[in-house]
Scaffold this active site. Structure first.
Site: not given
Ligand code: IMP
Length: 200
Positions: A75-76, A157-158, A46, A179, A18
């Site tokens: 990374d988010s 997510g959140y 990791e 969004k 995605g």
């Molecule tokens: P990653 O960067 O794909 O590892 O995501 C990190 C985590 O941050 C995700 O699994 C979500 O829990 C959270 N996250 C990141 N961006 C969003 C967003 O736009 N909405 C809700 N949760 C988010």
């Protein structure tokens, strides 16, 4: 001045189809041929750093080194002021092995109980790494407040507990296009495109 991206091909350092599709769509206007770390069977490193930028750099550098091609990683996560920035880089991990974000959101609310300050932000770090070791990093944010109980079923997510500044509904109640236009990811990508992809 950031280094301009003049290559033909870019690796997206992600195994999430995605995410890869979304990034490929964003970069299509610049004529970049996008392949994913999954397509190339690159190992997933990791995430051992303690900042979003650190982890994005780690993933981008690993993919650039393994493929010999420039690589982009992100990374988010969610950073809550009253929790000193938690869950932060642990945002995904708070949901446990079943990736149950109801558990993660409840944990946020429990730890925040009694806190008057409900401020939080979503953060998205992007790192672009070239095989010669050069890197560029960008960090996008969207500020808002944590609300309880969770509302809405459109996001992930959140999203159900986050109300962006100036809005009255959560990210999970919003149409995705709305969004995506105001998100931390959009902010980071605008910076990346302006610095490395647009011609000056
Ligand atoms: P990653 O960067 O794909 O590892 O995501 C990190 C985590 O941050 C995700 O699994 C979500 O829990 C959270 N996250 C990141 N961006 C969003 C967003 O736009 N909405 C809700 N949760 C988010």
């Amino acid at each position: 001045m950031a280094r301009h991206f003049d290559e033909q091909k870019l690796v997206i350092a992600s195994h999430n189809p995605g995410k890869v599709r979304e990034i490929a769509d964003l970069l299509r206007p610049f004529g970049v041929d996008v392949v994913s770390a999954g397509d190339l069977d690159l190992p997933e490193p990791e995430e051992t750093e303690d900042t979003f930028i650190g982890n994005a750099l780690l993933k981008a550098n690993a993919a650039a080194k393994a493929s010999g091609l420039p690589a982009l990683a992100d990374d988010s996560g969610l950073a809550v002021d009253a929790l000193d920035g938690a869950p932060g880089i642990f945002s995904a991990r708070w949901a446990g092995p079943e990736k149950d974000f109801m558990i993660a959101m409840k944990l946020v609310e429990e730890l925040m109980r009694g806190a008057e300050d409900r401020a939080a932000k979503f953060v998205c770090a992007l790192a672009l790494a070239w095989p010669d070791g050069h890197t560029e990093v960008f960090e996008g944010t969207v500020a808002g407040d944590i609300t309880w109980p969770p509302v809405g079923d459109k996001g992930f997510g959140y999203d159900p507990i986050f109300i962006a500044e100036g809005e009255t509904i959560t990210f999970a109640e919003m149409e995705p296009e709305r969004k995506h236009a105001m998100s931390h990811r959009a902010d980071a990508f605008r910076q990346l495109v302006a610095a490395c992809f647009q011609s000056s």
